[in-house]
Motif scaffolding. Structure first.
Motif, PDB file in Angstrom:
ATOM      1  N   HIS A  32      -5.437   0.161   4.658  1.00  0.00           N
ATOM      2  CA  HIS A  32      -4.808   0.213   3.332  1.00  0.00           C
ATOM      3  C   HIS A  32      -4.044  -1.085   3.060  1.00  0.00           C
ATOM      4  O   HIS A  32      -3.974  -1.547   1.929  1.00  0.00           O
ATOM      5  CB  HIS A  32      -3.797   1.363   3.236  1.00  0.00           C
ATOM      6  N   HIS A  33      -3.418  -1.620   4.123  1.00  0.00           N
ATOM      7  CA  HIS A  33      -2.586  -2.821   3.954  1.00  0.00           C
ATOM      8  C   HIS A  33      -3.437  -4.012   3.534  1.00  0.00           C
ATOM      9  O   HIS A  33      -3.145  -4.686   2.548  1.00  0.00           O
ATOM     10  CB  HIS A  33      -1.861  -3.146   5.268  1.00  0.00           C
ATOM     11  N   THR A  34      -4.498  -4.273   4.335  1.00  0.00           N
ATOM     12  CA  THR A  34      -5.379  -5.394   4.009  1.00  0.00           C
ATOM     13  C   THR A  34      -5.972  -5.189   2.618  1.00  0.00           C
ATOM     14  O   THR A  34      -6.043  -6.121   1.811  1.00  0.00           O
ATOM     15  CB  THR A  34      -6.502  -5.502   5.055  1.00  0.00           C
ATOM     16  N   ALA A  64       0.786  -1.237   0.000  1.00  0.00           N
ATOM     17  CA  ALA A  64       0.000   0.000   0.000  1.00  0.00           C
ATOM     18  C   ALA A  64       0.818   1.287   0.000  1.00  0.00           C
ATOM     19  O   ALA A  64       0.394   2.285  -0.578  1.00  0.00           O
ATOM     20  CB  ALA A  64      -0.932   0.008   1.211  1.00  0.00           C
ATOM     21  N   HIS A  65       1.968   1.281   0.670  1.00  0.00           N
ATOM     22  CA  HIS A  65       2.676   2.555   0.900  1.00  0.00           C
ATOM     23  C   HIS A  65       4.160   2.461   0.536  1.00  0.00           C
ATOM     24  O   HIS A  65       4.728   1.374   0.565  1.00  0.00           O
ATOM     25  CB  HIS A  65       2.636   2.924   2.388  1.00  0.00           C
ATOM     26  N   PRO A  66       4.798   3.627   0.329  1.00  0.00           N
ATOM     27  CA  PRO A  66       6.254   3.656   0.305  1.00  0.00           C
ATOM     28  C   PRO A  66       6.725   3.167   1.676  1.00  0.00           C
ATOM     29  O   PRO A  66       6.225   3.674   2.682  1.00  0.00           O
ATOM     30  CB  PRO A  66       6.586   5.147   0.139  1.00  0.00           C
ATOM     31  N   ASP A  67       7.597   2.218   1.726  1.00  0.00           N
ATOM     32  CA  ASP A  67       8.201   1.567   2.920  1.00  0.00           C
ATOM     33  C   ASP A  67       7.564   0.215   3.248  1.00  0.00           C
ATOM     34  O   ASP A  67       8.084  -0.537   4.037  1.00  0.00           O
ATOM     35  CB  ASP A  67       8.186   2.442   4.183  1.00  0.00           C
ATOM     36  N   ASP A  68       6.406  -0.105   2.654  1.00  0.00           N
ATOM     37  CA  ASP A  68       5.803  -1.417   2.912  1.00  0.00           C
ATOM     38  C   ASP A  68       6.610  -2.521   2.248  1.00  0.00           C
ATOM     39  O   ASP A  68       6.582  -3.670   2.691  1.00  0.00           O
ATOM     40  CB  ASP A  68       4.376  -1.503   2.325  1.00  0.00           C
ATOM     41  N   GLU A  69       7.293  -2.190   1.176  1.00  0.00           N
ATOM     42  CA  GLU A  69       7.963  -3.228   0.399  1.00  0.00           C
ATOM     43  C   GLU A  69       9.132  -3.820   1.178  1.00  0.00           C
ATOM     44  O   GLU A  69       9.814  -3.131   1.910  1.00  0.00           O
ATOM     45  CB  GLU A  69       8.424  -2.661  -0.952  1.00  0.00           C
TER      46      GLU A  69
HETATM   47 ZN   LIG Z   1       2.117   0.846   5.099  1.00  0.00          ZN
END
Ligand SMILES: [Zn+2]
Length: 774
Positions: free
Chosen positions: A176-178, A54-59
């Motif tokens: 956002h993650h789910t 979902a976000h920059p840094d989730d990867e």
């Molecule tokens: Zn995130």
């Protein structure tokens, strides 16, 4: 209590604009034969992974670094949002600008780990408790379509999600993650279905991804050992990878690559050091054929003639590599959109050990005539033949061989017609047409060499110092607007447009290149637009500014030149307040805009007697978290309240609280994240009536959230006039707690005044004025 509660159901539509900005590839990466070989291995291997979160840094940069640099499998990270809703640890930018910075941080991270980077148009609207809440704001069908499109265009062998597509067990996380995992799982199937999003099929084919995995973490299973034992009983479903390796070509371990990549997320403070030792990752099969992963993990054997050619190139002597690459490029020629062709051409340029620059003498170039400088140099035995150089209609024929170590320098007169872009120069080297960005090169005494892409602009650019004005009780507010003159012109007309009519007009004469003209504008209530009319019917509708940070390329921002005047009518009898700064908020500044005198207080030295002069004393956000010694000084503030003062504390987080002396309040993690959440008000409460009457309308137009870290326990007799709940959440009563303390009041509020006041939310001003005037 004789409470008279009312329901308030509200809707709020967020409005975002999109601008284009510089692309990802960047100069000045060191290349050697090892890196060329690594890139050849990747080009030869057609296997691909699409990583979705979902976000920059989730990867997971460890996994990306492993696939890219150890298995030589291409990985693209699809970040659904660009992270514009987060905090910024390195500079002032927030919201839209922060999103642009985070996009560039992701591109910078990928330059380290070797992956590609994609986004969807989903907005990062701040914290969200459930995926249902997320989908309410994202337009699920549209974002799902974008994920489907990305799968069809990228054609991955497998998809990997960072999060679980469900919230059972320990998997409850940011909505956002789910949502990102749910969308990935649905898109995995739909991408292969010709009836899904059929209009995409004019541009891309359906695509059958073989499998989708969840990159599960031990924390979802309550511990490493637990995950290990579950995985061991079901090896078909759980794939365990030992990812730590030494990448010879780069002279780095895969962890080092991963931490260099991760450390690019500087605006989030995610610098990390590498971990040395065995390092495991789990891929848990969600759908499809798990064997697809084995095909990626096992060494790839070249199949096609093209792959065999690249494979031969990597065993060739360095002298012969350009020749192999040229053959590969010729095979791909004709499909100029092919991303692989761009990579091959770029690699060709690296393989001849070249330095190619096309420079202008300024980073911003107004449309019109300019001279650009071309310099070419290489250090390879390969006979490098320079053909023609083109930019727009300008063309220069060189047609000569360039000897190794000899610098070729040429000037080219060009005409730049299109504003707001980075011009590309086309150079033919050995019959291969390469597109080189026009750059600005300079020396910075501290940083050393600085290379930035040139950005074209109109002859005059606009910058607006304060695009959002808050005008209290009809007070005239103004903001400076700067007209930066890049090309001298005789006259220009400045318009402020309001509701499609000209609200204000001024003719400016004799605008001289290199000067800045400042105009003070007072827009009417609501939204207006600034427009500059130049000779020859050229109009400037956009403002322009540059975001400069050292770890990413400069970001050239163009956005509609809008002004918003939030006109607020509020009565505030409080005249003078004291403010203890916390973790940083602008509440004091915006309280001043109501005509209240606000004095900054040193909490370590102020006395109860000195505090007595204030109508209210306010603690900034997280004061009780960031001041280590606050506990020692709180009694002075409570004495002030007991003597008849009003003490107001804004939100603190429940963990890392530096005091337990909260007069019987207990903080929780209760929060209401929907800015349009349901609110029930006790309409008899004094604080909702004096001096401003708070009505349902005052809970409209709130931004990002209602509030956070509400108390969930308070002393008997406290007044809690507001109840609120997210659409699927519990009702919380602790957003505003007022208790009598001696002759005065102690107010504790988790309501997000720190967001609502700067955003010009009228109802928040009225409620804030009532609190200050209790
Ligand atoms: Zn995130």
């Amino acid at each position: 209590m004789n409470a008279n509660y009312r329901w308030i159901g509200l809707t709020f539509i967020a409005c975002f604009t999109k601008v284009l900005f510089g692309q990802s590839n960047w100069y000045n990466q060191q290349w050697n034969d090892g890196k060329v070989e690594l890139e050849l291995k990747k080009l030869m291997n057609p296997k691909k992974v699409l990583y979705i979160a979902a976000h920059p840094d989730d990867e997971n940069t460890r996994l990306i670094a492993y696939f890219e640099n150890v298995l030589h499998v291409d990985v693209a990270y699809l970040s659904l949002t660009n992270g514009s809703g987060g905090q910024n640890l390195i500079s002032e930018e927030l919201g839209y600008d922060l999103g642009l910075i985070r996009e560039q941080e992701l591109y910078a991270a990928r330059r380290h780990d070797g992956g590609e980077q994609f986004f969807t148009s989903a907005t990062d609207f701040g914290y969200s408790k459930t995926h249902t809440e997320t989908f309410k704001k994202w337009n699920k069908e549209k974002i799902l379509g974008e994920v489907v499109y990305r799968i069809r265009a990228y054609q991955p062998d497998i998809i990997i999600t960072r999060f679980a597509p469900y919230t059972e067990g320990l998997n409850r996380t940011h909505g956002h993650h789910t949502a990102s995992a749910i969308l990935a799982l649905e898109a995995f199937k739909l991408a292969a279905d010709k009836d899904a999003y059929p209009r995409q099929l004019e541009k891309v084919d359906t695509w059958n991804t073989r499998a989708i995995f969840w990159n599960s973490s031990w924390w979802s299973y309550g511990g490493k050992e637990r995950l290990d034992s579950i995985a061991a009983t079901n090896p078909e479903k759980y794939k365990k990878l030992q990812i730590e390796s030494y990448v010879d070509e780069l002279g780095l371990t895969s962890s080092e690559i991963a931490s260099n990549s991760r450390s690019m997320h500087k605006s989030q403070g995610f610098g990390t050091r590498p971990y040395y030792g065995p390092n495991f990752e789990y891929l848990e099969l969600l759908d499809g054929d798990g064997a697809a992963l084995d095909a990626l993990v096992n060494p790839y054997i070249p199949q096609t003639e093209y792959e065999k050619l690249l494979n031969n190139a990597r065993f060739a002597k360095a002298d012969a590599i350009p020749g192999f690459l040229k053959q590969a490029i010729m095979r791909k020629m004709g499909d100029e959109d092919d991303a692989e062709l761009t990579r091959l051409k770029d690699l060709y340029l690296k393989s001849i050990k070249s330095r190619v620059f096309v420079t202008a003498d300024q980073p911003l170039l107004a449309v019109g005539k300019h001279t650009v400088n071309i310099s070419l140099l290489h250090f390879h035995k390969w006979p490098v033949f320079i053909g023609s150089i083109r930019l727009g209609d300008a063309k220069l024929d060189i047609n000569q061989n360039l000897e190794p170590g000899v610098l070729l320098e040429k000037d080219l007169q060009v005409q730049l017609d299109d504003p707001y872009q980075n011009p590309k120069v086309s150079i033919a080297i050995d019959g291969i047409r390469l597109n080189i960005p026009l750059v600005y090169r300079t020396s910075d005494p501290v940083q050393g060499e600085v290379i930035q892409k040139v950005f074209t602009i109109k002859p005059v650019t606009l910058t607006i110092e304060q695009p959002e004005l808050i005008s209290i009780n009809g007070e005239l507010k103004q903001t400076p607007v700067f007209l930066n003159v890049h090309t001298s012109i005789d006259s220009a007309i400045l318009h402020v447009m309001h509701s499609d009519t000209i609200y204000y007009a001024d003719t400016l004469r004799n605008l001289v290149e290199g000067t800045t003209i400042t105009q003070y504008l007072s827009p009417p209530a609501g939204k207006s637009e600034v427009r500059l009319v130049l000779p020859n019917r050229v109009q400037v509708h956009k403002k322009h500014y540059t975001l400069k940070h050292n770890h990413i390329p400069w970001i050239q921002v163009t956005a509609p030149a809008q002004l918003t005047n939030h006109s607020i009518m509020v009565v505030c009898p409080a005249k003078k307040i004291g403010y203890v700064a916390g973790a940083g908020d602008k509440v004091a500044e915006f309280t001043r805009s109501m005509g209240v005198e606000v004095e900054a207080l040193d909490y370590t030295s102020v006395t109860a007697e000195e505090l007595a002069q204030y109508d209210a004393v306010v603690f900034g956000i997280r004061s009780l978290n960031v001041h280590e010694d606050i506990d020692k000084y709180l009694p002075v503030f409570y004495t002030y309240a007991e003597n008849g003062g009003t003490l107001i504390m804004q939100y603190n987080t429940s963990h890392r609280l530096k005091t337990s002396n909260l007069k019987g309040l207990k903080l929780s993690r209760d929060r209401v994240t929907e800015e349009d959440s349901r609110v029930i008000a006790d309409t008899n409460a004094v604080v909702l009536n004096k001096p401003n009457t708070i009505t349902p309308k005052d809970f409209e137009g709130w931004v990002q959230e209602r509030g956070l870290y509400f108390p969930n326990s308070w002393p008997y007799g406290s007044v809690t006039p507001l109840k609120m709940a997210d659409s699927e959440g519990d009702w919380y009563t602790g957003s505003l707690v007022i208790q009598d303390l001696g002759k005065g009041k102690f107010v504790y509020t988790g309501l997000s005044f720190f967001r609502e006041l700067p955003a010009g939310v009228s109802g928040a001003y009225k409620l804030w004025a009532n609190l200050l005037s209790l």
